[in-house]
Design an enzyme around this catalytic site. Structure first.
Site, PDB file in Angstrom:
ATOM      1  CG  HIS A 126      -1.407   0.936   0.942  1.00 29.89           C
ATOM      2  ND1 HIS A 126      -1.296   2.302   0.813  1.00 29.89           N
ATOM      3  CD2 HIS A 126      -1.978   0.517  -0.212  1.00 29.89           C
ATOM      4  CE1 HIS A 126      -1.771   2.686  -0.356  1.00 29.89           C
ATOM      5  NE2 HIS A 126      -2.202   1.628  -0.997  1.00 29.89           N
ATOM      6  CE1 TYR A 157      -7.531  -6.806  -0.589  1.00 38.33           C
ATOM      7  CE2 TYR A 157      -9.782  -7.308  -1.240  1.00 38.33           C
ATOM      8  CZ  TYR A 157      -8.566  -7.709  -0.722  1.00 38.33           C
ATOM      9  OH  TYR A 157      -8.392  -9.011  -0.322  1.00 38.33           O
ATOM     10  CG  ASN A 204      -6.360   0.764  -5.741  1.00 41.01           C
ATOM     11  OD1 ASN A 204      -5.763   1.409  -4.882  1.00 41.01           O
ATOM     12  ND2 ASN A 204      -5.736   0.082  -6.671  1.00 41.01           N
TER      13      ASN A 204
END
Length: 189
Positions: A20, A64, A66
């Site tokens: 990610h 982060y 999201n």
């Protein structure tokens, strides 16, 4: 003209080498290639590297994945940049490891970081560079897969992918997105 390269990832040592975080990996490589300031500034919920020899900043949102939209919106406001002047670099499950795709715009494709950006800045009209990470082979959860590190075998190919993504971005800065697409859009395997 691109004024900000925004690599997506998750902050913290725990996530540093995960799938990610390829956006962060590319951002670091580009900052080094452009000889940007080694010290980053904390601004707009991001680590910002300023590149005085080039009229561009490199950003790594620290919100982060999201919540990436919050950082991107602040970057746009603080630096007076339009969405069309950013290049967002991120991982893509739907592309195999070794694939790189440069796009002028598009949907989120299910990527939560991109979804957050689209929802926050209210447009899909921003350039992006997608770095393929492939899908989990087994019945592994997608969230576990994207938050896991690359295997030893994958790291060999990853180095080539990161170098190609870096070259792609340097081309974009020099020639623009449309002229760079043929060079950038490749499968390295």
């Amino acid at each position: 003209m691109i004024k900000a390269i925004i690599g997506l990832g998750n902050p913290g040592e725990k996530y540093k080498n995960t799938r990610h975080n390829v956006g962060f990996m590319v951002a670091d490589l580009v900052a080094k290639s452009l000889n940007c300031d080694r010290k980053y500034r904390e601004k707009a919920f991001s680590h910002i590297f300023e590149c005085p020899d080039y009229d561009v900043i490199i950003a790594k949102p620290q919100t982060y994945m999201n919540l990436s939209g919050n950082a991107v919106l602040n970057i746009l406001k603080d630096y007076k940049i339009k969405p069309s002047e950013i290049l967002v670099v991120y991982d893509d499950l739907d592309l195999p490891l070794g694939a790189v795709r440069l796009r002028l715009k598009g949907s989120s494709g299910g990527h939560n970081g991109i979804k957050s950006i689209i929802n926050t800045i209210k447009t899909e009209e921003f350039p992006r560079l997608k770095i393929g990470i492939g899908r989990p082979e087994k019945k592994e959860e997608v969230s576990d897969y994207v938050l896991s590190p690359f295997t030893k075998e994958e790291k060999f190919l990853l180095d080539k992918v990161l170098a190609h993504a870096n070259e792609c971005i340097l081309n974009v800065l020099k020639y623009g997105i449309e002229k760079s697409m043929n060079m950038c859009n490749k499968n390295l395997v």
